[in-house]
Scaffold this motif. Structure first.
Motif, PDB file in Angstrom:
ATOM      1  N   SER A   1       0.839  -1.191   0.000  1.00 41.52           N
ATOM      2  CA  SER A   1       0.000   0.000   0.000  1.00 41.52           C
ATOM      3  C   SER A   1       0.878   1.246   0.000  1.00 41.52           C
ATOM      4  N   LYS A   2       1.105   1.780  -1.194  1.00 38.41           N
ATOM      5  CA  LYS A   2       1.891   3.007  -1.343  1.00 38.41           C
ATOM      6  C   LYS A   2       1.073   4.229  -0.924  1.00 38.41           C
ATOM      7  N   SER A   3      -0.212   4.209  -1.288  1.00 42.44           N
ATOM      8  CA  SER A   3      -1.171   5.245  -0.904  1.00 42.44           C
ATOM      9  C   SER A   3      -2.556   4.671  -1.167  1.00 42.44           C
ATOM     10  N   ALA A   4      -3.592   5.452  -0.894  1.00 45.94           N
ATOM     11  CA  ALA A   4      -4.949   4.976  -1.155  1.00 45.94           C
ATOM     12  C   ALA A   4      -5.184   4.735  -2.639  1.00 45.94           C
ATOM     13  N   ASN A   5      -4.436   5.421  -3.500  1.00 49.54           N
ATOM     14  CA  ASN A   5      -4.621   5.329  -4.946  1.00 49.54           C
ATOM     15  C   ASN A   5      -3.629   4.402  -5.632  1.00 49.54           C
ATOM     16  N   HIS A   6      -2.572   4.003  -4.937  1.00 46.38           N
ATOM     17  CA  HIS A   6      -1.475   3.285  -5.577  1.00 46.38           C
ATOM     18  C   HIS A   6      -1.081   2.089  -4.722  1.00 46.38           C
ATOM     19  N   ASN A   7      -1.332   0.906  -5.248  1.00 44.44           N
ATOM     20  CA  ASN A   7      -0.989  -0.338  -4.552  1.00 44.44           C
ATOM     21  C   ASN A   7      -0.203  -1.267  -5.462  1.00 44.44           C
ATOM     22  N   GLY A   8       0.727  -1.991  -4.873  1.00 44.85           N
ATOM     23  CA  GLY A   8       1.268  -3.177  -5.526  1.00 44.85           C
ATOM     24  C   GLY A   8       0.388  -4.354  -5.124  1.00 44.85           C
ATOM     25  N   TRP A   9       0.130  -5.285  -6.054  1.00 48.18           N
ATOM     26  CA  TRP A   9      -0.826  -6.346  -5.772  1.00 48.18           C
ATOM     27  C   TRP A   9      -0.338  -7.691  -6.310  1.00 48.18           C
ATOM     28  N   GLY A  10      -0.308  -8.677  -5.446  1.00 51.07           N
ATOM     29  CA  GLY A  10       0.067 -10.033  -5.828  1.00 51.07           C
ATOM     30  C   GLY A  10      -0.427 -10.990  -4.761  1.00 51.07           C
ATOM     31  N   ALA A  11       0.045 -12.227  -4.815  1.00 51.08           N
ATOM     32  CA  ALA A  11      -0.363 -13.227  -3.828  1.00 51.08           C
ATOM     33  C   ALA A  11       0.591 -14.403  -3.892  1.00 51.08           C
ATOM     34  N   CYS A  12       0.487 -15.255  -2.886  1.00 51.97           N
ATOM     35  CA  CYS A  12       1.259 -16.494  -2.874  1.00 51.97           C
ATOM     36  C   CYS A  12       0.341 -17.632  -2.451  1.00 51.97           C
ATOM     37  N   ILE A  13       0.753 -18.855  -2.763  1.00 53.79           N
ATOM     38  CA  ILE A  13      -0.031 -20.030  -2.396  1.00 53.79           C
ATOM     39  C   ILE A  13       0.923 -21.138  -1.969  1.00 53.79           C
ATOM     40  N   TYR A  14       0.491 -21.898  -0.977  1.00 52.26           N
ATOM     41  CA  TYR A  14       1.314 -22.992  -0.445  1.00 52.26           C
ATOM     42  C   TYR A  14       0.412 -24.186  -0.166  1.00 52.26           C
ATOM     43  N   ASP A  15       0.853 -25.389  -0.614  1.00 50.22           N
ATOM     44  CA  ASP A  15       0.049 -26.603  -0.438  1.00 50.22           C
ATOM     45  C   ASP A  15       0.811 -27.705   0.286  1.00 50.22           C
ATOM     46  N   ARG A  16       1.772 -27.322   1.112  1.00 55.39           N
ATOM     47  CA  ARG A  16       2.653 -28.213   1.876  1.00 55.39           C
ATOM     48  C   ARG A  16       3.803 -28.776   1.041  1.00 55.39           C
TER      49      ARG A  16
ATOM     50  N   PHE B   1       5.652 -23.689  -2.738  1.00 60.50           N
ATOM     51  CA  PHE B   1       5.302 -22.303  -2.447  1.00 60.50           C
ATOM     52  C   PHE B   1       5.470 -21.519  -3.732  1.00 60.50           C
ATOM     53  N   TYR B   2       4.405 -20.855  -4.170  1.00 59.74           N
ATOM     54  CA  TYR B   2       4.441 -20.133  -5.436  1.00 59.74           C
ATOM     55  C   TYR B   2       3.999 -18.691  -5.210  1.00 59.74           C
ATOM     56  N   VAL B   3       4.747 -17.744  -5.799  1.00 58.26           N
ATOM     57  CA  VAL B   3       4.434 -16.321  -5.713  1.00 58.26           C
ATOM     58  C   VAL B   3       4.006 -15.835  -7.094  1.00 58.26           C
ATOM     59  N   SER B   4       2.905 -15.125  -7.150  1.00 54.41           N
ATOM     60  CA  SER B   4       2.347 -14.661  -8.420  1.00 54.41           C
ATOM     61  C   SER B   4       3.127 -13.487  -8.997  1.00 54.41           C
ATOM     62  N   LYS B   5       2.753 -13.164 -10.206  1.00 50.54           N
ATOM     63  CA  LYS B   5       3.138 -11.889 -10.818  1.00 50.54           C
ATOM     64  C   LYS B   5       2.621 -10.741  -9.948  1.00 50.54           C
ATOM     65  N   LYS B   6       3.339  -9.628  -9.906  1.00 47.29           N
ATOM     66  CA  LYS B   6       2.882  -8.454  -9.162  1.00 47.29           C
ATOM     67  C   LYS B   6       2.378  -7.388 -10.124  1.00 47.29           C
ATOM     68  N   TYR B   7       1.216  -6.812  -9.791  1.00 51.61           N
ATOM     69  CA  TYR B   7       0.646  -5.730 -10.590  1.00 51.61           C
ATOM     70  C   TYR B   7       0.827  -4.415  -9.838  1.00 51.61           C
ATOM     71  N   ASP B   8       1.241  -3.392 -10.557  1.00 53.87           N
ATOM     72  CA  ASP B   8       1.350  -2.048  -9.988  1.00 53.87           C
ATOM     73  C   ASP B   8       0.077  -1.306 -10.368  1.00 53.87           C
ATOM     74  N   ILE B   9      -0.793  -1.078  -9.395  1.00 54.81           N
ATOM     75  CA  ILE B   9      -2.115  -0.509  -9.682  1.00 54.81           C
ATOM     76  C   ILE B   9      -2.132   0.963  -9.287  1.00 54.81           C
ATOM     77  N   PHE B  10      -2.187   1.837 -10.272  1.00 46.03           N
ATOM     78  CA  PHE B  10      -2.297   3.274 -10.054  1.00 46.03           C
ATOM     79  C   PHE B  10      -3.768   3.698 -10.191  1.00 46.03           C
ATOM     80  N   ASN B  11      -4.109   4.810  -9.594  1.00 46.71           N
ATOM     81  CA  ASN B  11      -5.431   5.407  -9.778  1.00 46.71           C
ATOM     82  C   ASN B  11      -6.560   4.408  -9.483  1.00 46.71           C
TER      83      ASN B  11
END
Length: 332
Positions: free
Chosen positions: A236-251, A254-264
């Protein structure tokens, strides 16, 4: 729920207008799944009045089955949203006391009928936060779903302003999570709903994925019946600008997704629900956890461009973003 919001990024009653729409955690997920072409049914309690009827009509318009909604006493729950901008955060004020779902009892529902023919049951941590009756109903519902062979998922969704009726979130959510196959959470949810700390901080802005791998492993260690956990990664850079991704683990992996830079950002409320809906779709339609996660993250990225709680996107649009088409160029 009824959602009331000032226009744009105005503050509460800066003008006399409030925009009225509908939303809510599980309903948002059901709408996403229906938009993706899956059969989705929403089970809740509503009063017998015109506002409740409008909610039902809108859900039906998205293709969501509403035949298992119970009509009970009470009222429609409300939340007020003030959208943030730049360094001013968004605010949510809940008005859900004595709503129909907060006062509903197990006997108000025919869970056997509701779950017949279903393959997946999803719930959020918001419902058991409403009241002791809601907590009892939530645990009974997920137990029944497991008994009938459904896969279960829970978005932990810790809401500090709702846990007011005497029981702590950890007491209720740790009991409910015993019956969850797929956990969806962020780091704060794990800390506040499950009492699992590992040094990851939601306010830090920058994310250390190694800490999230450790957090995911610890959650699955403490809940041996859970198959996998997906953790959203929001910078959370600001209310208008976030980096967004996720990870998943099944024992195992462990996998980390692509990250999206969401402006506006247009509207981040419902972003987590759009992720949950995307993940459920992905786990049911793609061969790997990685593909399912990438679909969920892309779906939620698109939700940040849409006002209101519901994620009004199609599989084709999500898959286009997954494939790298994030230019925003006009489609002709």
């Amino acid at each position: 729920m009824l959602r009331l919001k000032p226009p744009g990024v105005e503050r509460f009653f800066q003008t006399s207008t409030l925009e009225a729409t509908f939303g809510g955690g599980e309903a948002n997920v059901a709408v996403s799944l229906a938009n993706y072409g899956m059969n989705a049914s929403f089970v809740t309690a509503l009063p017998d009045n015109d506002i409740a009827n409008a909610i039902v009509y809108q859900l039906r318009g998205f293709g969501v089955d509403t035949s298992h909604i119970a009509t009970t006493k009470g009222r429609v729950g409300i939340y007020f949203l003030e959208a943030g901008a730049n360094q001013r955060p968004s605010k949510v004020i809940y008005d859900r006391a004595d709503s129909s779902i907060a006062t509903a009892k197990i006997s108000d529902f025919d869970l056997e009928s509701a779950f017949k023919g279903a393959t997946w049951f999803h719930i959020t941590g918001i419902t058991p936060a409403l009241s002791e009756a809601s907590a009892e109903l939530s645990i009974a519902a997920i137990k029944k779903a497991k008994e009938m062979g459904l896969t279960t998922s829970c978005d932990l969704n810790f809401r500090k302003n709702l846990w007011k009726y005497g029981k702590e979130a950890k007491e209720v959510m740790r009991e409910l999570t015993k019956y969850v196959d797929v956990i969806i959470a962020n780091e704060e949810d794990c800390q506040k709903s499950l009492g699992i700390e590992n040094g990851a901080h939601v306010e830090s802005g920058e994310l250390d994925t190694k800490k999230y791998e450790e957090l995911a492993a610890e959650v699955l260690k403490q809940f041996p019946n859970t198959q996998k956990i997906a953790i959203t990664l929001r910078e959370s850079k600001s209310a208008n600008h976030n980096g967004w991704g996720a990870c998943i683990y099944d024992r195992n992996e462990f996998y980390v997704s692509k990250k999206y830079d969401i402006f506006n950002i247009v509207d981040r409320v419902g972003g987590g629900d759009s992720f949950a809906g995307g993940l459920i779709y992905g786990l049911n339609n793609y061969p790997t956890n990685a593909q399912a996660l990438e679909f969920a993250v892309a779906a939620s990225c698109l939700k940040h461009s849409i006002g209101g709680d519901f994620n009004r996107v199609s599989v084709k649009e999500v898959e286009a973003l997954m494939g790298g088409d994030g230019s925003g160029r006009v489609q002709r």
